[in-house]
Design an enzyme around this catalytic site. Structure first.
Site, PDB file in Angstrom:
ATOM      1  N   ASP A   1      -8.067  -5.262   0.048  1.00 26.61           N
ATOM      2  CA  ASP A   1      -8.581  -6.033  -1.086  1.00 26.61           C
ATOM      3  C   ASP A   1      -8.279  -7.514  -0.991  1.00 26.61           C
ATOM      4  OD1 ASP A   1      -9.645  -3.890  -2.580  1.00 26.61           O
ATOM      5  OD2 ASP A   1      -7.600  -3.243  -2.947  1.00 26.61           O
TER       6      ASP A   1
ATOM      7  N   HIS B   1       0.856  -1.183   0.000  1.00 23.41           N
ATOM      8  CA  HIS B   1       0.000   0.000   0.000  1.00 23.41           C
ATOM      9  C   HIS B   1       0.884   1.221   0.000  1.00 23.41           C
ATOM     10  CE1 HIS B   1      -3.121   2.828   1.170  1.00 23.41           C
ATOM     11  NE2 HIS B   1      -3.977   1.916   0.748  1.00 23.41           N
TER      12      HIS B   1
HETATM   13  N1  ACO Z   1       4.301  -7.525  -4.833  1.00 20.50           N
HETATM   14  C1  ACO Z   1       5.651  -7.507  -4.988  1.00 20.50           C
HETATM   15  N2  ACO Z   1       6.420  -6.417  -4.774  1.00 20.50           N
HETATM   16  C2  ACO Z   1       5.788  -5.285  -4.414  1.00 20.50           C
HETATM   17  C3  ACO Z   1       4.404  -5.234  -4.232  1.00 20.50           C
HETATM   18  C4  ACO Z   1       3.646  -6.398  -4.464  1.00 20.50           C
HETATM   19  N3  ACO Z   1       2.321  -6.396  -4.307  1.00 20.50           N
HETATM   20  N4  ACO Z   1       4.045  -3.981  -3.876  1.00 20.50           N
HETATM   21  C5  ACO Z   1       5.179  -3.264  -3.819  1.00 20.50           C
HETATM   22  N5  ACO Z   1       6.248  -4.067  -4.146  1.00 20.50           N
HETATM   23  C6  ACO Z   1       7.654  -3.654  -4.140  1.00 20.50           C
HETATM   24  C7  ACO Z   1       7.977  -2.785  -5.342  1.00 20.50           C
HETATM   25  O1  ACO Z   1       8.447  -3.540  -6.427  1.00 20.50           O
HETATM   26  C8  ACO Z   1       9.049  -1.871  -4.773  1.00 20.50           C
HETATM   27  O2  ACO Z   1      10.257  -2.568  -4.791  1.00 20.50           O
HETATM   28  P1  ACO Z   1      11.653  -1.756  -4.964  1.00 20.50           P
HETATM   29  O3  ACO Z   1      11.759  -0.869  -3.770  1.00 20.50           O
HETATM   30  O4  ACO Z   1      12.694  -2.853  -4.977  1.00 20.50           O
HETATM   31  O5  ACO Z   1      11.561  -1.017  -6.261  1.00 20.50           O
HETATM   32  C9  ACO Z   1       8.650  -1.668  -3.329  1.00 20.50           C
HETATM   33  O6  ACO Z   1       7.864  -2.842  -2.986  1.00 20.50           O
HETATM   34  C10 ACO Z   1       7.806  -0.415  -3.088  1.00 20.50           C
HETATM   35  O7  ACO Z   1       6.675  -0.465  -3.946  1.00 20.50           O
HETATM   36  P2  ACO Z   1       6.124   0.749  -4.802  1.00 20.50           P
HETATM   37  O8  ACO Z   1       5.465   0.238  -6.039  1.00 20.50           O
HETATM   38  O9  ACO Z   1       7.191   1.780  -4.973  1.00 20.50           O
HETATM   39  O10 ACO Z   1       5.055   1.322  -3.812  1.00 20.50           O
HETATM   40  P3  ACO Z   1       3.853   2.212  -4.211  1.00 20.50           P
HETATM   41  O11 ACO Z   1       3.479   2.955  -3.005  1.00 20.50           O
HETATM   42  O12 ACO Z   1       4.146   2.997  -5.451  1.00 20.50           O
HETATM   43  O13 ACO Z   1       2.733   1.130  -4.636  1.00 20.50           O
HETATM   44  C11 ACO Z   1       0.874  -0.284  -4.608  1.00 20.50           C
HETATM   45  C12 ACO Z   1       1.708   0.741  -3.825  1.00 20.50           C
HETATM   46  C13 ACO Z   1       0.517   0.265  -6.013  1.00 20.50           C
HETATM   47  C14 ACO Z   1      -0.430  -0.544  -3.862  1.00 20.50           C
HETATM   48  C15 ACO Z   1       1.693  -1.596  -4.748  1.00 20.50           C
HETATM   49  O14 ACO Z   1       2.018  -2.086  -3.466  1.00 20.50           O
HETATM   50  C16 ACO Z   1       0.969  -2.670  -5.561  1.00 20.50           C
HETATM   51  O15 ACO Z   1       1.026  -2.636  -6.786  1.00 20.50           O
HETATM   52  N6  ACO Z   1       0.252  -3.625  -4.878  1.00 20.50           N
HETATM   53  C17 ACO Z   1      -0.529  -4.618  -5.552  1.00 20.50           C
HETATM   54  C18 ACO Z   1      -1.830  -4.026  -6.025  1.00 20.50           C
HETATM   55  C19 ACO Z   1      -2.815  -3.805  -4.870  1.00 20.50           C
HETATM   56  O16 ACO Z   1      -3.041  -4.672  -4.037  1.00 20.50           O
HETATM   57  N7  ACO Z   1      -3.420  -2.592  -4.881  1.00 20.50           N
HETATM   58  C20 ACO Z   1      -4.432  -2.247  -3.877  1.00 20.50           C
HETATM   59  C21 ACO Z   1      -4.008  -1.047  -3.109  1.00 20.50           C
HETATM   60  S1  ACO Z   1      -5.171  -0.752  -1.820  1.00 20.50           S
HETATM   61  C22 ACO Z   1      -6.422   0.062  -2.554  1.00 20.50           C
HETATM   62  O17 ACO Z   1      -6.358   0.661  -3.567  1.00 20.50           O
HETATM   63  C23 ACO Z   1      -7.682  -0.019  -1.807  1.00 20.50           C
END
Ligand code: ACO
Length: 440
Positions: free
Chosen positions: A374, A316
């Site tokens: 979710d 998140h």
């Molecule tokens: N699986 C694997 N790796 C992940 C995941 C994941 N679900 N989420 C984040 N990471 C990793 C990223 O690759 C990144 O790695 P790095 O530092 O080596 O580059 C690090 O964790 C940080 O992630 P970011 O993408 O920079 O974090 P951001 O805040 O931009 O993204 C997000 C948050 C979009 C929710 C992301 O965690 C994701 O895509 N999750 C899966 C989709 C999801 O469940 N979305 C629902 C969100 S809740 C809602 O909307 C109600």
């Protein structure tokens, strides 16, 4: 906990130094009632000629708000100061809606009046039926939602003047009241069943289930456990401060656009798999994984930078701890499965095993990736008989009140301005025009 307007502390400042010129700039710090201090950069460009650069707004506060507070490190979510788990346990969705919109929990009288006002707006203009028939039967219900909600502005001309508080209130009530009807009809249309009209004696959650699952040829009795679970799901999704869809609603509304158009914009933003589309993506992912034995393979893929696969329902932008909504959702999930007699639901077992493995994996631990709201909601929806394509629609139904509360707060804010970010331009500088005949 107290609340007041943001205070600019003249004594507390941050000094920035431009090392190339030696110039220094002093920026005031602003304090909210709780949460980190905020550097006030409002006059930064005017004073210095520099912009700030923050794609994804990870360090940028776009507005002042009194509605929702999140402490992502501690896993705290408060609406108007009340903890989300308290609200989910002790209040119903109408009380939470009132709280978000008006700032206080309602008295019994206020609640009764509010429920009656919302109930009396649940029908949609009869001509709106025709919109549905213009869509293909296999249209994604979120596409229908974007279209039909946007179209409401063509029907309710008497609530489009955003400067009139009464019209704003009527538009807000209309949106909250009609969104379940519009959503349920999107589903009915997709399966070729007749639209079911709202019933005033039912609660908000009951009415939604009734419009989704009743058919004219037989009596439909709403299961109270499912209605209570649906009510909780609505509460848990009602607002979440300046997320992508809420910011979209605010940005669209900042130009003076009418609230129906703004909420349609919010629905479009919510549709994406990184936001509201995640619960649909979780279920698709669980089905793709298929069995517990294959979990390590998918965990490995999620960690592999060259693989676009991510563990859906994990991570998140704000929560770097367990999402407090996910805990309530997990409990609700068990209640629903017990009530429906769904024992040993393979997807739930798979989800729990996936959660266990991921929470012990150093990659997820170090990056503070916890299950989000979710992760469980999709399993509940599926057990209730709600098709996957409707998951994000349900999120939109719940979030409408949050969007409306945030939109109203913005319109009432004297400091409100049209939202207009700047950019870091990296394209060509001025080029001499080359006529068509002279281009190679
Ligand atoms: N699986 C694997 N790796 C992940 C995941 C994941 N679900 N989420 C984040 N990471 C990793 C990223 O690759 C990144 O790695 P790095 O530092 O080596 O580059 C690090 O964790 C940080 O992630 P970011 O993408 O920079 O974090 P951001 O805040 O931009 O993204 C997000 C948050 C979009 C929710 C992301 O965690 C994701 O895509 N999750 C899966 C989709 C999801 O469940 N979305 C629902 C969100 S809740 C809602 O909307 C109600």
């Amino acid at each position: 906990m107290t609340q007041n307007s943001a205070a600019v502390d003249k004594k507390e400042t941050v000094t920035l130094t431009d090392n190339s010129t030696g110039r220094t700039f002093e920026l005031p710090l602003i304090s909210g009632t709780v949460g980190p201090k905020v550097m006030d950069v409002r006059s930064f460009y005017g004073d210095t000629g520099y912009f700030t650069y923050d794609p994804g707004f990870t360090s940028t506060g776009s507005c002042e708000s009194k509605i929702t507070y999140i402490d992502g490190d501690e896993g705290v979510l408060l609406h108007r100061g009340y903890a989300i788990d308290d609200l989910a346990e002790h209040a119903d969705f109408m009380e939470v809606s009132y709280l978000l919109l008006k700032g206080e929990l309602p008295t019994s009288e206020q609640k009764k009046k509010f429920e009656s006002d919302i109930t009396r707006h649940t029908m949609v203009h009869e001509q709106i039926n025709n919109f549905y028939r213009g869509f293909r039967r296999d249209a994604h219900p979120m596409a229908i939602m974007c279209g039909v909600v946007g179209a409401l502005s063509a029907f309710y001309h008497d609530s489009l003047d955003i400067r009139d508080p009464h019209q704003r209130m009527i538009a807000s009530y209309r949106l909250i009241a009609k969104i379940p009807t519009i959503a349920a009809w999107a589903y009915k249309y997709s399966i070729g069943q007749p639209f079911v009209y709202p019933k005033n004696e039912l609660s908000y959650a009951e009415n939604f289930l009734h419009m989704m699952f009743a058919v004219p040829c037989e009596e439909y009795k709403v299961n109270p456990v499912l209605a209570s679970a649906m009510d909780k799901i609505l509460i848990l999704h009602a607002d979440h401060e300046q997320n992508a869809s809420t910011s979209t609603v605010r940005l669209a509304g900042s130009s003076g656009a009418n609230p129906f158009a703004c909420i349609a914009a919010g629905i479009a933003s919510l549709w994406g798999p990184a936001h509201g589309g995640a619960n649909e993506a979780v279920l698709n992912m669980l089905e793709q994984i298929g069995s517990k034995e294959r979990i390590p393979e998918f965990i490995k893929r999620a960690k592999d930078k060259s693989d676009p696969f991510r563990l859906m329902g994990f991570g998140h932008r704000v929560y770097k701890n367990y999402d407090p909504r996910a805990k309530v959702m997990q409990r609700t999930c068990h209640e629903v499965l017990d009530e429906l007699g769904v024992r040993d639901e393979p997807l739930l077992e798979l989800a729990m095993e996936l959660e266990r493995i991921a929470l012990e994996d150093p990659y997820f631990v170090e990056k503070k990736l916890y299950p989000n709201v979710d992760f469980y909601s999709g399993i509940i929806f599926r057990a209730m008989g709600i098709p996957t394509s409707m998951f994000t629609v349900l999120f939109a139904v719940a979030r409408t009140v949050g969007w409306i509360a945030q939109w109203s707060e913005m319109i009432e804010d004297p400091a409100q301005k049209i939202g207009r970010p700047r950019q870091l331009y990296t394209g060509y500088t001025h080029r001499k025009f080359v006529p068509l005949h002279a281009r190679g």
